[in-house]
Design an enzyme around this catalytic site. Structure first.
Site, short mmCIF file in Angstrom:
data_model
loop_
_atom_site.label_atom_id
_atom_site.label_comp_id
_atom_site.label_asym_id
_atom_site.label_seq_id
_atom_site.Cartn_x
_atom_site.Cartn_y
_atom_site.Cartn_z
N CYS A 10 0.87 -1.18 0.00
CA CYS A 10 0.00 0.00 0.00
C CYS A 10 0.90 1.23 0.00
O CYS A 10 2.10 1.12 -0.27
CB CYS A 10 -1.00 -0.02 1.16
SG CYS A 10 -0.33 0.31 2.80
N ASN A 13 2.30 1.69 4.41
CA ASN A 13 2.54 0.48 5.19
C ASN A 13 2.20 0.65 6.67
O ASN A 13 2.87 0.13 7.54
CB ASN A 13 3.98 0.00 5.01
CG ASN A 13 4.24 -1.42 5.51
OD1 ASN A 13 5.32 -1.70 6.02
ND2 ASN A 13 3.29 -2.33 5.38
N CYS A 15 -1.58 1.06 7.37
CA CYS A 15 -3.02 0.77 7.47
C CYS A 15 -3.38 -0.50 6.70
O CYS A 15 -3.48 -1.58 7.27
CB CYS A 15 -3.85 1.95 6.94
SG CYS A 15 -3.70 3.48 7.88
N ARG A 16 -3.56 -0.36 5.40
CA ARG A 16 -4.07 -1.47 4.60
C ARG A 16 -3.13 -2.67 4.54
O ARG A 16 -3.54 -3.80 4.80
CB ARG A 16 -4.37 -1.00 3.17
CG ARG A 16 -5.49 0.01 3.12
CD ARG A 16 -5.65 0.61 1.75
NE ARG A 16 -4.51 1.48 1.44
CZ ARG A 16 -4.35 2.09 0.27
NH1 ARG A 16 -5.22 1.90 -0.70
NH2 ARG A 16 -3.30 2.88 0.07
N ASP A 127 -8.10 3.60 0.98
CA ASP A 127 -7.21 3.99 2.07
C ASP A 127 -8.03 4.61 3.20
O ASP A 127 -8.64 5.66 3.01
CB ASP A 127 -6.17 4.98 1.57
CG ASP A 127 -5.05 5.22 2.55
OD1 ASP A 127 -5.18 4.82 3.73
OD2 ASP A 127 -4.04 5.81 2.15
#
Length: 163
Positions: A10, A13, A15-16, A127
Site C-alpha cells: 500500500c 505500510n 493501514c491497509r 485507504d
C-alpha cells in the site's frame, strides 16, 4: 524455503498492508498451507519506515483476533522484486508505482490484491487513513474476504507441489 512468497503493498505500510498481512498470515497459518507461504508488507512511500501500524489499524485487527502491533513499516526495495513471487497491491495507484519501479532482474509478478484473490475484478482497497474507525472496519471486511480468496487460490495452485 516457502513455496510461495507474497508481499502486500500500500502507500505508507501503516493501514491497509499491515492489516492485510495480519489477516492473510493468520488465515494461512490456520490452513494446510501453514509453513508453506511467506507473507510480508511494504509501502511505496517512505514516510512511516520503522513506525508501527496506525493505532486504528491495530485496534481493528485486534477486534478480529489478529495482533499486528509488532509490525513495523518498511518501504519497497529493488530486492523485494527478487525475493517475492507476487507483489499484491491495495489499489491501482500503488500497482502503477510498483510496476514503474520494476528492475530488469525482477522475478515477482504484480497484481491488485482483491482481483488476485478473486474477490473483485479490478477491485481496490480504499485507504482509510483520513477516515474514521468505520472506514477501517470496511477495509477489514474487504481484507478478510481477500484472505479467504488468497488461501483458496494458493491451495489450488500449490496442490500439485505437495503430492
Amino acid at each position: 524455503m516457502p513455496d510461495m512468497r507474497l508481499l502486500i503493498v500500500c502507500l505508507g505500510n501503516i493501514c491497509r498492508s499491515p492489516m492485510a498481512e495480519g489477516v492473510i498470515r493468520a488465515r494461512i497459518e490456520a490452513s494446510p498451507l501453514a509453513g508453506r507461504v511467506k507473507v510480508d508488507s511494504v509501502g511505496t512511500g517512505h514516510w512511516h519506515v520503522g513506525d508501527p501500524p496506525d493505532p486504528r489499524a491495530i485496534a481493528t485487527a485486534a477486534r478480529h483476533g489478529v495482533d499486528i502491533s509488532g509490525l513495523r513499516g518498511r518501504q519497497l526495495w529493488p530486492q523485494d522484486y527478487r525475493n517475492f513471487d507476487w507483489l499484491l497491491c491495495a489499489d491501482k495507484s500503488n500497482l502503477r508505482a510498483v510496476r514503474a519501479r520494476t528492475p530488469a532482474d525482477a522475478r515477482a509478478q504484480s497484481a491488485l490484491l482483491l482481483d488476485w484473490a478473486g474477490v473483485e475484478p479490478d477491485g481496490e482497497v480504499p485507504d482509510p487513513y483520513t477516515g474514521e474507525l468505520r472506514d477501517f472496519e470496511h477495509v477489514w471486511g474487504l481484507l478478510d474476504r481477500a484472505a479467504d480468496g488468497v488461501v483458496r487460490r494458493l491451495q489450488r495452485e500449490l496442490d500439485g507441489r505437495f503430492v
